[in-house]
Design a protein around this motif. Structure first.
Motif, PDB file in Angstrom:
ATOM      1  N   UNK A 162      34.074  50.908  18.328  1.00  0.00           N
ATOM      2  CA  UNK A 162      33.282  50.360  19.432  1.00  0.00           C
ATOM      3  C   UNK A 162      33.623  50.981  20.783  1.00  0.00           C
ATOM      4  N   UNK A 163      34.891  51.352  20.962  1.00  0.00           N
ATOM      5  CA  UNK A 163      35.333  51.916  22.241  1.00  0.00           C
ATOM      6  C   UNK A 163      35.234  53.433  22.165  1.00  0.00           C
ATOM      7  N   UNK A 164      34.281  53.986  22.889  1.00  0.00           N
ATOM      8  CA  UNK A 164      33.986  55.420  22.808  1.00  0.00           C
ATOM      9  C   UNK A 164      34.392  56.100  24.109  1.00  0.00           C
ATOM     10  N   UNK A 165      35.037  57.259  23.978  1.00  0.00           N
ATOM     11  CA  UNK A 165      35.527  57.980  25.151  1.00  0.00           C
ATOM     12  C   UNK A 165      34.376  58.509  26.004  1.00  0.00           C
ATOM     13  N   UNK A 217      30.772  49.098  27.122  1.00  0.00           N
ATOM     14  CA  UNK A 217      30.211  48.620  25.860  1.00  0.00           C
ATOM     15  C   UNK A 217      28.714  48.360  26.025  1.00  0.00           C
ATOM     16  N   UNK A 218      27.915  48.869  25.080  1.00  0.00           N
ATOM     17  CA  UNK A 218      26.475  48.617  25.064  1.00  0.00           C
ATOM     18  C   UNK A 218      26.111  47.978  23.735  1.00  0.00           C
ATOM     19  N   UNK A 219      25.391  46.872  23.797  1.00  0.00           N
ATOM     20  CA  UNK A 219      25.068  46.132  22.586  1.00  0.00           C
ATOM     21  C   UNK A 219      24.300  46.992  21.594  1.00  0.00           C
ATOM     22  N   UNK A 220      23.253  47.681  22.072  1.00  0.00           N
ATOM     23  CA  UNK A 220      22.398  48.451  21.165  1.00  0.00           C
ATOM     24  C   UNK A 220      23.172  49.566  20.475  1.00  0.00           C
ATOM     25  N   UNK A 232      31.904  42.714  31.736  1.00  0.00           N
ATOM     26  CA  UNK A 232      33.193  43.134  31.198  1.00  0.00           C
ATOM     27  C   UNK A 232      33.942  43.959  32.236  1.00  0.00           C
ATOM     28  N   UNK A 233      35.232  43.689  32.356  1.00  0.00           N
ATOM     29  CA  UNK A 233      36.052  44.388  33.352  1.00  0.00           C
ATOM     30  C   UNK A 233      36.137  45.872  33.020  1.00  0.00           C
ATOM     31  N   UNK A 234      35.943  46.704  34.030  1.00  0.00           N
ATOM     32  CA  UNK A 234      36.067  48.156  33.848  1.00  0.00           C
ATOM     33  C   UNK A 234      37.495  48.612  34.108  1.00  0.00           C
ATOM     34  N   UNK A 235      38.232  47.884  34.969  1.00  0.00           N
ATOM     35  CA  UNK A 235      39.596  48.289  35.302  1.00  0.00           C
ATOM     36  C   UNK A 235      40.383  47.064  35.753  1.00  0.00           C
ATOM     37  N   UNK A 236      41.491  46.799  35.082  1.00  0.00           N
ATOM     38  CA  UNK A 236      42.309  45.639  35.427  1.00  0.00           C
ATOM     39  C   UNK A 236      43.330  45.952  36.522  1.00  0.00           C
ATOM     40  N   UNK A 237      43.719  47.214  36.652  1.00  0.00           N
ATOM     41  CA  UNK A 237      44.734  47.599  37.638  1.00  0.00           C
ATOM     42  C   UNK A 237      44.111  48.608  38.608  1.00  0.00           C
ATOM     43  N   UNK A 238      43.381  48.133  39.614  1.00  0.00           N
ATOM     44  CA  UNK A 238      42.603  49.037  40.477  1.00  0.00           C
ATOM     45  C   UNK A 238      43.451  49.939  41.355  1.00  0.00           C
ATOM     46  N   UNK A 239      44.735  49.652  41.514  1.00  0.00           N
ATOM     47  CA  UNK A 239      45.565  50.474  42.396  1.00  0.00           C
ATOM     48  C   UNK A 239      46.361  51.533  41.649  1.00  0.00           C
ATOM     49  N   UNK A 240      46.185  51.603  40.347  1.00  0.00           N
ATOM     50  CA  UNK A 240      46.913  52.599  39.565  1.00  0.00           C
ATOM     51  C   UNK A 240      45.983  53.342  38.639  1.00  0.00           C
ATOM     52  N   UNK A 241      46.359  54.551  38.301  1.00  0.00           N
ATOM     53  CA  UNK A 241      45.559  55.362  37.391  1.00  0.00           C
ATOM     54  C   UNK A 241      46.231  55.466  36.027  1.00  0.00           C
TER      55      UNK A 241
END
Length: 619
Positions: free
Chosen positions: A399-402, A412-415, A510-519
């Motif tokens: 489900x998780x695609x690079x 994530x896209x339902x279709x 859905x969250x895109x990034x939980x730690x916005x101050x770090x890469x």
């Protein structure tokens, strides 16, 4: 005799005479090189990273040297990232102004390392041009030369600039310390683009004309660069913090002389916290060779490092929310940016991971159910077969695609990611299935109005091309209610409530990034991931405990302790060891990203046509 390094440090006396020689042994097969005092070989040069390189024995008399910071070093005049040298050949390796000379030691299998610093200063003989000389005394010469420089380089140019409209001489040429870098060479004859006011140091406003990342003015910055004739797309940068806060938070440099120098510059309206303080232009090539090739970008000078500001930040900036972080061992635990309310304008809150935070993303999704290798989901995936992209139990990559860059993942896209197992078909018309529109509740309700939902019997989970069981076959209002009730197409994944006969569905985000101050770069092999983990690396499940998660609200990112498994460790402890430098995860000008390696991106990739192509590819 065991392999070891015999270190010899040679220091030249400022007044001449015999040098000072200090010797010591470095036990072990490995030694670190850098500016930080905890290195085995300390090189006090700002052009050298705190942890710059590592050297180790790879055979009798053979030493492997590799950069750990990304900055190169020189071997035989060539700039390299790694090299293997043989002590028998007496090789010389250069780091900034320092040279490391290798030679076989007096004891078997030992290697002697001599560290010297290049000194280009020449001390004139006190017998010639001394202070006591009657005609060519240094004091008299200093007054004559100083007065001449004042007249030729300050007074006369000022008269030409202020009182002559079209001077026949070009005083700017007297002040230029060298050519511009290739990135700014198009402004070579337009000094006022940067030097807006005569005899005033370049201000940040001039740099931000082309380089600001402020969403409101960034388009104007790109237009300004085009208008000035830049062949390259400028790199847009954000302020690290509010300028007033930066000024308060930045300490004076160490050393009495440097402190006085900074205070004098600030008093004379020459701030030391400007863009141009770190990004220096008009830097002549080493040795002053006018035929030397131009550098691609302005020279980067490290004025302050991260630790110097963040070690006692609260003392200088009392109102900051940031926690003092003098080094990696004192780094505070992660505080994830958790969604407390989804919707068009979601609400977020920073929450420590050790409190087991829950986010309200509006989705119902148990990871444990989908990753169970013996469960019903796994059996259905096996039944779909390899032709459909399955044929085995689900894994993270199902489900998780690079994304195109390989560093992160697509939303994530339902279709695309769910529809292979979760059918949205509600009716068959003329032999063709009709699917409910996904992502817009009003369109779903409008589609069901006056329609009939019918199907043959079967399981609640339906494959593509099938409709849900006849238990939910209905028409009109019943079809509308059945779709949003248990067993209906929308019920399993969405949070449904009813307001009388009106359905309410919690918005999903859905969250895109939980730690916005770090890469964090998922493309690093040691970070693992589908098809990337190598020996010493990790798999998804090592950091993300999805197999035990029953709620989509679980925040499945690891705490700082997991990062410390590799970062700040040695290869003797773990094969995937890496440095714990601030720049590995943080950037001064791009919050939420790691600091790019020196020279990245290459200047040639910033030409307008290539930059546009790169953005369209998602890189």
């Amino acid at each position: 005799m065991a392999q070891e390094f015999h270190l010899k440090l040679i220091t030249q006396r400022s007044g001449g005479g015999d040098p000072i020689v200090r010797e010591r042994r470095l036990e072990g097969l490995e030694a670190t090189i850098g500016r930080a005092p905890d290195n085995d070989i300390v090189l006090a040069d700002l052009s050298i990273d705190p942890q710059h390189a590592r050297m180790r024995f790879i055979g009798p008399g053979r030493i492997g040297i590799e950069s750990v910071s990304g900055l190169p070093f020189r071997v035989a005049g060539k700039s390299v990232q790694s090299a293997v040298v043989d002590a028998a050949g007496h090789p010389v390796v250069a780091f900034g102004e320092y040279t490391l000379s290798f030679a076989p030691g007096e004891e078997a299998e030992a290697v002697e390392v001599t560290v010297t610093r290049e000194d280009d200063e020449h001390h004139a003989s006190p017998g010639v041009f001394s202070l006591q000389a009657k005609v060519f005394g240094r004091r008299n010469m200093a007054w004559v030369l100083g007065s001449g420089i004042f007249l030729l380089c300050l007074a006369i140019p000022m008269i030409f600039v202020l009182f002559m409209a079209n001077p026949k001489i070009h005083p700017d040429q007297q002040w230029s310390t060298g050519p511009l870098s290739k990135a700014h060479a198009f402004m070579e004859k337009d000094c006022k683009s940067c030097h807006a006011n005569a005899f005033v140091a370049v201000r940040d406003e001039a740099c931000l004309t082309c380089h600001t990342a402020d969403p409101a003015t960034a388009p104007k910055a790109l237009d300004a660069a085009r208008r000035l004739g830049s062949p390259f797309e400028p790199r847009l940068v954000a302020e690290h913090a509010a300028h007033a806060d930066l000024e308060k938070a930045t300490p004076l440099p160490p050393g009495f002389g440097r402190k006085v120098s900074v205070m004098v510059q600030r008093t004379l309206n020459h701030p030391t916290d400007r863009c141009a303080s770190c990004h220096v232009e008009h830097t002549p090539a080493k040795g002053g060779d006018p035929t030397a090739p131009l550098s691609d970008k302005p020279k980067l000078v490290v004025v302050q490092d991260c630790e110097s500001c963040h070690s006692q930040l609260k003392m200088r900036l009392a109102k900051t929310d940031l926690i003092d972080t003098p080094d990696w061992s004192k780094h505070p635990g992660f505080r994830a940016l958790v969604m407390t309310q989804a919707g068009p304008k979601p609400s977020f809150q920073r929450v420590a991971l050790d409190t087991a935070p829950q986010e309200r993303n509006g989705l119902i999704f148990p990871h444990r159910l989908h990753l169970d290798p013996l469960g019903g989901v796994a059996r259905q995936a096996i039944g779909l077969g390899k032709a459909a992209g399955y044929g085995a139990a689900l894994e993270c990559a199902s489900c998780h695609r690079r994304d195109a860059s390989g560093t992160s993942f697509l939303p994530i896209e339902m279709e695309r990611d769910c529809a292979d197992c979760h059918s949205l078909a509600y009716a068959k018309v003329g032999g063709e299935l009709r699917d409910l529109p996904h992502g817009d509740l009003d369109k779903v309700v409008a589609t069901l109005a006056g329609r009939t939902v019918s199907a043959s019997g079967g399981s609640d989970r339906t494959r593509p091309g099938q409709i849900r069981p006849t238990a939910f076959a209905a028409s009109g209002a019943s079809a509308y209610r059945a779709t949003f009730s248990r067993g209906g197409a929308c019920y399993d994944c969405h949070t449904i409530t009813w307001d009388g006969d009106t359905v309410r569905m919690a918005p999903v985000k859905l969250a895109a990034k939980y730690l916005p101050r770090g890469g964090f770069d998922h493309g690093v092999p040691e970070h693992g991931g589908p098809g990337l983990a190598k020996k010493g690396g990790f798999k998804c499940a090592d950091c993300h405990r999805a197999q035990t998660s029953d709620k989509s609200g679980d925040v499945l990112i690891p705490d700082l302790a997991k990062c410390g498994t590799c970062h700040g460790q040695t290869t003797a402890k773990i094969a995937a060891a890496d440095d714990a430098d601030c720049t590995t995860c943080h950037s001064f000008h791009k919050p939420g990203q790691a600091t790019p390696k020196p020279g990245h991106p290459p200047l040639r990739t910033l030409r307008w046509t290539e930059a546009i192509t790169r953005r369209e590819a998602g890189a």
